[in-house]
Design a protein around this motif. Sequence first.
Motif, mmCIF file in Angstrom:
data_model
loop_
_atom_site.group_PDB
_atom_site.id
_atom_site.type_symbol
_atom_site.label_atom_id
_atom_site.label_comp_id
_atom_site.label_asym_id
_atom_site.label_seq_id
_atom_site.Cartn_x
_atom_site.Cartn_y
_atom_site.Cartn_z
ATOM 1 N N GLN A 517 0.842 -1.194 0.000
ATOM 2 C CA GLN A 517 0.000 0.000 0.000
ATOM 3 C C GLN A 517 0.883 1.252 0.000
ATOM 4 O O GLN A 517 1.852 1.331 0.745
ATOM 5 N N MET A 518 0.527 2.214 -0.836
ATOM 6 C CA MET A 518 1.362 3.387 -1.060
ATOM 7 C C MET A 518 0.664 4.681 -0.623
ATOM 8 O O MET A 518 -0.086 5.280 -1.393
ATOM 9 N N PRO A 519 0.898 5.119 0.601
ATOM 10 C CA PRO A 519 0.343 6.412 1.025
ATOM 11 C C PRO A 519 1.140 7.559 0.429
ATOM 12 O O PRO A 519 2.121 7.347 -0.297
ATOM 13 N N THR A 520 0.719 8.765 0.712
ATOM 14 C CA THR A 520 1.460 9.941 0.268
ATOM 15 C C THR A 520 2.514 10.284 1.323
ATOM 16 O O THR A 520 2.576 9.665 2.382
ATOM 17 N N SER A 521 3.338 11.276 1.042
ATOM 18 C CA SER A 521 4.360 11.710 1.998
ATOM 19 C C SER A 521 3.666 12.337 3.217
ATOM 20 O O SER A 521 2.631 13.010 3.068
ATOM 21 N N PRO A 522 4.162 12.116 4.427
ATOM 22 C CA PRO A 522 5.418 11.472 4.817
ATOM 23 C C PRO A 522 5.303 9.987 5.117
ATOM 24 O O PRO A 522 6.323 9.312 5.323
ATOM 25 N N GLU A 523 4.074 9.441 5.154
ATOM 26 C CA GLU A 523 3.900 8.059 5.595
ATOM 27 C C GLU A 523 4.544 7.058 4.652
ATOM 28 O O GLU A 523 4.944 5.977 5.080
ATOM 29 N N VAL A 524 4.651 7.407 3.359
ATOM 30 C CA VAL A 524 5.257 6.484 2.414
ATOM 31 C C VAL A 524 6.722 6.227 2.765
ATOM 32 O O VAL A 524 7.228 5.105 2.601
ATOM 33 N N TYR A 525 7.402 7.243 3.290
ATOM 34 C CA TYR A 525 8.794 7.065 3.706
ATOM 35 C C TYR A 525 8.880 6.263 5.001
ATOM 36 O O TYR A 525 9.785 5.435 5.177
ATOM 37 N N ALA A 526 7.928 6.492 5.915
ATOM 38 C CA ALA A 526 7.897 5.725 7.167
ATOM 39 C C ALA A 526 7.690 4.243 6.885
ATOM 40 O O ALA A 526 8.284 3.383 7.556
ATOM 41 N N ASN A 527 6.868 3.929 5.884
ATOM 42 C CA ASN A 527 6.618 2.534 5.540
ATOM 43 C C ASN A 527 7.835 1.851 4.942
ATOM 44 O O ASN A 527 7.976 0.626 5.026
ATOM 45 N N GLU A 528 8.715 2.621 4.326
ATOM 46 C CA GLU A 528 9.924 2.036 3.768
ATOM 47 C C GLU A 528 10.909 1.681 4.869
ATOM 48 O O GLU A 528 11.651 0.705 4.761
ATOM 49 N N VAL A 529 10.923 2.476 5.936
ATOM 50 C CA VAL A 529 11.801 2.190 7.070
ATOM 51 C C VAL A 529 11.231 1.047 7.902
ATOM 52 O O VAL A 529 11.943 0.123 8.295
ATOM 53 N N THR A 530 9.946 1.113 8.186
ATOM 54 C CA THR A 530 9.268 0.073 8.970
ATOM 55 C C THR A 530 8.155 -0.517 8.119
ATOM 56 O O THR A 530 7.089 0.071 7.981
ATOM 57 N N GLU A 531 8.434 -1.665 7.537
ATOM 58 C CA GLU A 531 7.448 -2.301 6.671
ATOM 59 C C GLU A 531 6.284 -2.853 7.479
ATOM 60 O O GLU A 531 6.414 -3.205 8.653
#
Length: 740
Positions: A517-531
């Motif tokens: 699932q691909m949210p917008t910034s900033p959550e998309v970056y948080a998801n890359e750090v913590t899957e």
Amino acid sequence: MPQSQSTTTPEEEPKPSTAMAIFKTLAGIAFLASAVTTFVNNGDESEFPRRRLTMVVGDSVPSYMNHVMKDLKDRKKLFDETPPEEVKYWFEYTGPLQKYFYRFSKSRGKADYFEGRDDSGVTSSRFTEDYFGGEDFANFYEDKTESAAQMRLLENCLAMGSPSRPDTSSPVWKEWFAKEGKETAEDRCRILFTLNTVGAGRGTTMIWETNPPAKNAHGPEQWTSEQETAATHLQRNFEEINSMCATGLVAARVQVLVCEPISAKWTEWMDSLLPNCGGQLSDLEKISLGTAKVEERPSPVQVVVVASSKTADTCHNLKSGFMEKRVQDLVLAPPFLGDAKKSKAGNPSVKTTHPDLISSDDHDLYVGLKWTSLVTLRTIGSFLQASADLAAAASSPVNQKAPAQETNADGKIVVLSNSPSSPFLIPSFVRVSYVSEENAKVAKWRMHGDFFHPAAWEICKDSFSVAWIDHSLSGSGGVNGLCDGDSAAQMKSRLEGGDGTSKGNCGQWWVYLTEVQMPTSPEVYANEVTESIVQGGNNQFWMVTERQRREIVKREVCVHEAGDKGSNDCPAPPQAVIPLGDLESFLVNFTPNTALGKKHVHGRRPGYSREKEREHEREMVRERKQLKGQDDIEKALFDYTIYPAALFRKDATLKAARARDVILTKDRNEEAVGPQTVKSSYYDVTITKPRPPVLGWCQAIARKGLCVLYADYFRTSNDLRCLEACGMDKNWAPLENEAQ
């Protein structure tokens, strides 16, 4: 028993995980055989309570469904009395006319609003005033005469929860949950809500530096914008949790995660919102002034400071994934994060985290959510039912062996490529948002007509596929397969009594997420750090039962011990699925409703598995000059993702129907457009011909989550009219049949 005070957990810097991976792996239908060994054989089945269903409802209609039958009667009357030239699609949509207040005018002393009907079936903080998930759910759970039907939620919870039960004779349990005049309290579904509050504020001010809303204040409640403060969303969530405890089915605890210590007035305010869960009303004004002390007593709320002075800035950074990692660690509590001596055993049922943390206690269900998401009893009940359905499928004898090969109408063996890539399936959620007229950029954009429709922005049509799972239906009494055992013959006879296409196939259709699932910034970056802990799952709203938690921990222990050697020998990570017939119950409202209309980060948007094809389509549009001089429309089509809930259901339904059409069509014409043998009764219709009342009735039932709320009826009665809408018709409707 933990007190209502702050606790600090041990520190660990979040480690960046591997970059988002495209895990759209095409696997065979043999995943179910593997699911049995993964999900069932790893645990002691005798630990979990289990009862068998001995009868099918038949033709009887429960009293709690009288209003549903009346709705069908009204629809038929409306259809019959309306002139043919006026009957379009409008009569399918029902519900009260609603007002949405979006701007307060000081000069006129009132708020501006617009009217409409939300027909999506999604539980909305904006339009749904009733607790539990809507009027149907409120009436159902508040009706004391239907306790037997209400017990389905508790039975599923106990079956999928912890085998270790609470001491219901303890003073605290009796004080919190014993009915008035009784000395003992009954067992309940123990749910832990772990609340991520990072980013919560009032305007640009951190919410903990403001005052909580006044309780029981004189005069009307002050009108506040839904974007003005996070306090209104926190309050709604706590009130929803309190309503769960009021049913007598749930024992809720709330773990509030913060980056820094917060004022006692906020802790006591949250506690006061949960009187049915054990909270008490306190004098917040005196506590704020320091003239009254916080009472030392057990509380259903625990505030946990998850950062130190060194990591506070990282915690507040919404791109860091810091708080998302803390939520996962507290819920899963893998042995290697806690006491080194205890962790050597590697037993996932033993939590080695600090004993003062309420997450270290035994729970049946865990809910990890961010303050922006709305949780209701509807989402809880649907998740537990879906989990029980998957467990029933895994334990069914038909799935204990390699599946039979599928043969199409031409007699050729067909290799299925639309099945989940993991044998471990966990129901997951997708966030949806409404258009906000408080945003000037979006104010001009009104949803179609008078309908306010929620839409997802983290997925699109290319983010998911569908699969039929045999015997994935569980009856009353917990994990109790309806398609095998005592009820198998009755279910087969019931299903063969339909239109002839089902042929006794027992199970249901499932949507499974093939992309992250691909949210917008900033959550998309948080998801890359913590899957997300589930492939395709949502990192801001997710649930796991105790049985599922243990399986996840087993894999995490394996990956941890493998280290640099790689985790190829470890079990596959769990995959996100959603039952097609109860889709809207898994669409969770993003309560500030500000998510739509935001541009995704380039290369990080839904449908990334077809990024090249999408760019090619855009180039073709430019070459043909189809949108010449219409840059805004081009950007809206290709740069923004707005995926309405109704379109999600339609796309998923048609994917499932077309998959069966390929199998059942003899001498298939590859160049033909549309179905050739079987179709969706609801969606495969001509524009000029109105749908009959029954189809709209069934669609409304499915959208509102009634297929699961009234599962006893829709799964076991002889009424098969809503079999397709509830996602339980494998072969859909014959093309030549006309809907009634």
